[in-house]
Scaffold this motif. Structure first.
Motif, PDB file in Angstrom:
ATOM      1  N   ALA A  48     -37.430  25.244 -16.721  1.00  0.00           N
ATOM      2  CA  ALA A  48     -37.560  23.944 -15.959  1.00  0.00           C
ATOM      3  C   ALA A  48     -38.159  22.925 -16.635  1.00  0.00           C
ATOM      4  N   LEU A  49     -39.261  23.270 -17.254  1.00  0.00           N
ATOM      5  CA  LEU A  49     -39.881  21.911 -18.126  1.00  0.00           C
ATOM      6  C   LEU A  49     -38.884  21.685 -19.206  1.00  0.00           C
ATOM      7  N   ALA A  50     -38.211  22.401 -19.961  1.00  0.00           N
ATOM      8  CA  ALA A  50     -37.272  22.095 -20.926  1.00  0.00           C
ATOM      9  C   ALA A  50     -36.198  20.981 -20.369  1.00  0.00           C
ATOM     10  N   ARG A  51     -35.833  21.275 -19.164  1.00  0.00           N
ATOM     11  CA  ARG A  51     -34.824  20.489 -18.695  1.00  0.00           C
ATOM     12  C   ARG A  51     -35.675  19.056 -18.737  1.00  0.00           C
ATOM     13  N   LYS A  52     -36.622  18.956 -18.018  1.00  0.00           N
ATOM     14  CA  LYS A  52     -37.366  17.886 -17.510  1.00  0.00           C
ATOM     15  C   LYS A  52     -37.744  16.922 -18.802  1.00  0.00           C
ATOM     16  N   ALA A  53     -38.034  17.569 -20.038  1.00  0.00           N
ATOM     17  CA  ALA A  53     -38.369  16.995 -21.389  1.00  0.00           C
ATOM     18  C   ALA A  53     -36.955  16.359 -21.860  1.00  0.00           C
ATOM     19  N   GLY A  54     -35.921  17.086 -21.450  1.00  0.00           N
ATOM     20  CA  GLY A  54     -34.445  16.191 -22.186  1.00  0.00           C
ATOM     21  C   GLY A  54     -33.621  17.322 -22.575  1.00  0.00           C
ATOM     22  N   ALA A  55     -33.771  18.551 -22.531  1.00  0.00           N
ATOM     23  CA  ALA A  55     -32.833  19.539 -22.812  1.00  0.00           C
ATOM     24  C   ALA A  55     -31.566  19.437 -22.118  1.00  0.00           C
ATOM     25  N   THR A  56     -30.495  19.433 -22.639  1.00  0.00           N
ATOM     26  CA  THR A  56     -29.094  19.147 -22.065  1.00  0.00           C
ATOM     27  C   THR A  56     -28.519  20.413 -21.724  1.00  0.00           C
ATOM     28  N   ASP A  57     -28.899  21.409 -22.560  1.00  0.00           N
ATOM     29  CA  ASP A  57     -28.369  22.790 -22.515  1.00  0.00           C
ATOM     30  C   ASP A  57     -29.331  23.887 -22.730  1.00  0.00           C
ATOM     31  N   ILE A  58     -29.302  24.888 -21.938  1.00  0.00           N
ATOM     32  CA  ILE A  58     -30.120  26.194 -21.871  1.00  0.00           C
ATOM     33  C   ILE A  58     -29.488  27.241 -22.367  1.00  0.00           C
ATOM     34  N   ILE A  59     -29.983  28.098 -23.249  1.00  0.00           N
ATOM     35  CA  ILE A  59     -29.517  29.637 -23.583  1.00  0.00           C
ATOM     36  C   ILE A  59     -30.601  30.477 -23.439  1.00  0.00           C
ATOM     37  N   ASP A  60     -30.365  31.412 -22.539  1.00  0.00           N
ATOM     38  CA  ASP A  60     -31.463  32.410 -22.303  1.00  0.00           C
ATOM     39  C   ASP A  60     -31.067  33.514 -23.089  1.00  0.00           C
ATOM     40  N   TYR A  61     -31.877  33.523 -24.425  1.00  0.00           N
ATOM     41  CA  TYR A  61     -31.877  34.344 -25.556  1.00  0.00           C
ATOM     42  C   TYR A  61     -32.032  36.087 -24.902  1.00  0.00           C
ATOM     43  N   ALA A  62     -32.517  36.388 -23.618  1.00  0.00           N
ATOM     44  CA  ALA A  62     -32.740  37.526 -23.391  1.00  0.00           C
ATOM     45  C   ALA A  62     -31.304  38.103 -22.718  1.00  0.00           C
ATOM     46  N   ASN A  63     -30.480  37.187 -22.540  1.00  0.00           N
ATOM     47  CA  ASN A  63     -29.083  37.685 -21.823  1.00  0.00           C
ATOM     48  C   ASN A  63     -27.950  37.129 -22.293  1.00  0.00           C
ATOM     49  N   ASP A  64     -27.978  35.866 -22.965  1.00  0.00           N
ATOM     50  CA  ASP A  64     -26.876  35.309 -23.769  1.00  0.00           C
ATOM     51  C   ASP A  64     -26.732  35.597 -25.328  1.00  0.00           C
ATOM     52  N   ASP A  65     -25.776  35.418 -25.649  1.00  0.00           N
ATOM     53  CA  ASP A  65     -25.215  35.653 -27.194  1.00  0.00           C
ATOM     54  C   ASP A  65     -25.486  34.218 -27.638  1.00  0.00           C
ATOM     55  N   VAL A  66     -26.719  34.057 -28.316  1.00  0.00           N
ATOM     56  CA  VAL A  66     -27.199  32.712 -28.740  1.00  0.00           C
ATOM     57  C   VAL A  66     -26.053  31.945 -29.957  1.00  0.00           C
ATOM     58  N   MET A  67     -25.675  32.871 -30.805  1.00  0.00           N
ATOM     59  CA  MET A  67     -24.542  32.342 -31.713  1.00  0.00           C
ATOM     60  C   MET A  67     -23.428  31.856 -31.027  1.00  0.00           C
ATOM     61  N   ALA A  68     -22.817  32.734 -30.251  1.00  0.00           N
ATOM     62  CA  ALA A  68     -21.739  32.360 -29.361  1.00  0.00           C
ATOM     63  C   ALA A  68     -21.888  31.230 -28.519  1.00  0.00           C
ATOM     64  N   ARG A  69     -22.937  30.973 -27.953  1.00  0.00           N
ATOM     65  CA  ARG A  69     -23.199  29.910 -27.003  1.00  0.00           C
ATOM     66  C   ARG A  69     -23.226  28.579 -27.835  1.00  0.00           C
ATOM     67  N   ILE A  70     -24.014  28.510 -29.110  1.00  0.00           N
ATOM     68  CA  ILE A  70     -24.329  27.482 -30.018  1.00  0.00           C
ATOM     69  C   ILE A  70     -22.676  27.059 -30.460  1.00  0.00           C
ATOM     70  N   LYS A  71     -22.004  27.866 -30.791  1.00  0.00           N
ATOM     71  CA  LYS A  71     -20.538  27.721 -31.300  1.00  0.00           C
ATOM     72  C   LYS A  71     -19.751  26.930 -30.412  1.00  0.00           C
ATOM     73  N   GLU A  72     -20.080  27.462 -28.922  1.00  0.00           N
ATOM     74  CA  GLU A  72     -19.316  26.934 -27.822  1.00  0.00           C
ATOM     75  C   GLU A  72     -19.563  25.461 -27.518  1.00  0.00           C
ATOM     76  N   ILE A  73     -20.876  25.288 -27.615  1.00  0.00           N
ATOM     77  CA  ILE A  73     -21.595  23.896 -27.349  1.00  0.00           C
ATOM     78  C   ILE A  73     -21.183  22.878 -28.418  1.00  0.00           C
ATOM     79  N   SER A  74     -20.840  23.649 -29.725  1.00  0.00           N
ATOM     80  CA  SER A  74     -20.648  22.565 -30.867  1.00  0.00           C
ATOM     81  C   SER A  74     -19.516  22.494 -31.457  1.00  0.00           C
ATOM     82  N   ASN A  75     -18.395  23.047 -30.309  1.00  0.00           N
ATOM     83  CA  ASN A  75     -17.120  23.060 -30.710  1.00  0.00           C
ATOM     84  C   ASN A  75     -16.982  23.864 -32.110  1.00  0.00           C
TER      85      ASN A  75
END
Length: 397
Positions: A224-251
């Motif tokens: 929640a604080l990350a969004r308040k600070a200016g994060a445009t995207d959140i990846i929950d590393y405990a549940n998401d595949d971080v590499m796959a999500r970054i590739k998705e976000i960065s085309n």
């Protein structure tokens, strides 16, 4: 006086210790008005940093009121409010003259010990092991500040303690982490960890003009604080595949820069990196490099890896990926003095409000041992703990 002291792994106590006194003509003595627990203090609490001694006074984020000055001090006088960078600077060695304040070769009075570990001495630090000088820290009622004619800064009129306090460390640290990414506008920056330094790295990247700011975190209140600070995207590393999500976000191109705001505090994550973490902890006990490995994989070719996160010893680094991808790695303790002027102005004009991440306050150092545990365990939605000894600087309700 009362002070928070280290007595062994997991053993933080509020002790009565001798008041500090002037030891050198360049010293000042501060009555501490505000201090904080830093994530780096948890490395000491958890026994991850060497050369701590029982009774060492903790704390490197602090500020206060001048109560005494050495004979050589002309820039401060009794009653001045002063914020103190966590590293101590002589002002005269080659590194200080180059503006590499965290690399001061004089201020660490145990420089020979540091040189055996690192090859050369590094700057003295407050409250952070005898490897960095064994200086008493500022989680106390009073503190001696050596070489006070160089790094400490008089707090501008109208600036509250809580606006100024984080100039001592975490705000410049987050800013330097983002500055090391060479953000010119439009970049994708991924930041591992949304603790206090990570939150300020997110805010700094936003101020510098990054187009997409990805926060990798799993704790809900930090997200929640990350969004308040200016994060445009959140990846929950405990549940998401971080590499796959970054590739998705960065085309599919990868992040332009990545920032390690967890260091050896990295927690187990998703998939293979979870296994790597478990194996490495068995081998080294404290160093957890899997997050750094993940960053090296996730950054684009010719990208930048910025590492403000603290490590206490050797870790394996995938140099094949670093070399083949042509990566730039930038790291180091923060050159706090380098950034003080710019950041003070950004606070004064309202661009940065450093107080947004404070979740816990106390006027009693006696609450320190329990609040250390609360901060370490991330219970009670704890993100940042600030003490106002004596209650004189507690914010008005």
């Amino acid at each position: 006086m009362r002070a928070l002291c280290w007595h062994g792994k997991g053993d933080i106590r509020c002790d009565t210790v001798p008041d500090p006194s002037i030891e050198d003509s360049r010293d000042i003595i501060l009555k501490v008005s505000s201090c904080a627990i830093c994530g780096s203090d948890l490395h000491l609490m958890d026994g991850q940093m060497p050369t701590m001694e029982s009774g060492d006074v903790l704390g490197h984020e602090f500020m206060g009121e001048v109560v005494e000055t050495g004979s050589a001090i002309t820039g401060f006088r009794k009653g001045d409010r002063v914020v103190v960078p966590f590293n101590i600077n002589c002002g005269s060695c080659r590194q200080c003259k180059l503006g590499n304040w965290a690399s001061c070769t004089v201020s660490n009075r145990n420089g020979e010990m540091a040189a055996k570990q690192f090859g050369y001495p590094t700057a003295g630090l407050f409250g952070y092991s005898h490897l960095t000088g064994g200086y008493a820290g500022g989680q106390a009622e009073y503190v001696r500040v050596p070489m006070a004619d160089v790094a400490p800064m008089k707090v501008p009129d109208g600036m509250t303690d809580e606006q100024a306090l984080f100039l001592s460390d975490i705000l410049p640290t987050g800013w330097q982490a983002a500055a090391y990414c060479d953000i010119k506008g439009g970049e994708i920056v991924a930041i591992w960890g949304a603790g206090p330094v990570g939150l300020f790295a997110i805010k700094s990247a936003a101020v510098m003009g990054a187009a997409r700011i990805i926060a990798i975190e799993t704790v809900p209140e930090r997200i929640a604080l990350a969004r308040k600070a200016g994060a445009t995207d959140i990846i929950d590393y405990a549940n998401d595949d971080v590499m796959a999500r970054i590739k998705e976000i960065s085309n599919g191109e990868g992040a332009d820069a990545v920032i390690d705001c967890v260091g050896m505090e990295a927690s187990a994550g998703h998939g293979m990196f979870n296994l790597l973490s478990a194996v490495q902890e068995k081998l080294t006990s404290t160093q957890r490099p899997y997050a750094l490995e993940q960053m090296i994989q996730a950054v684009r070719p010719s990208g930048i890896v910025s590492v403000p996160g603290v490590y206490g010893g050797p870790v394996p680094v995938n140099m094949a990926a670093v070399v083949q991808k042509g990566l730039t790695i930038r790291s180091g303790q923060t050159h706090v003095k380098r950034w003080l002027g710019d950041l003070t102005r950004l606070i004064q004009d309202g661009t940065i409000d450093p107080t947004f991440l404070i979740t816990h306050r106390s006027s009693r150092l006696e609450d320190g041992p329990e609040l250390y545990k609360t901060f370490r365990d991330k219970t009670d939605n704890c993100v940042k703990v600030v003490f106002h000894p004596g209650g004189t600087s507690l914010p008005q309700a």
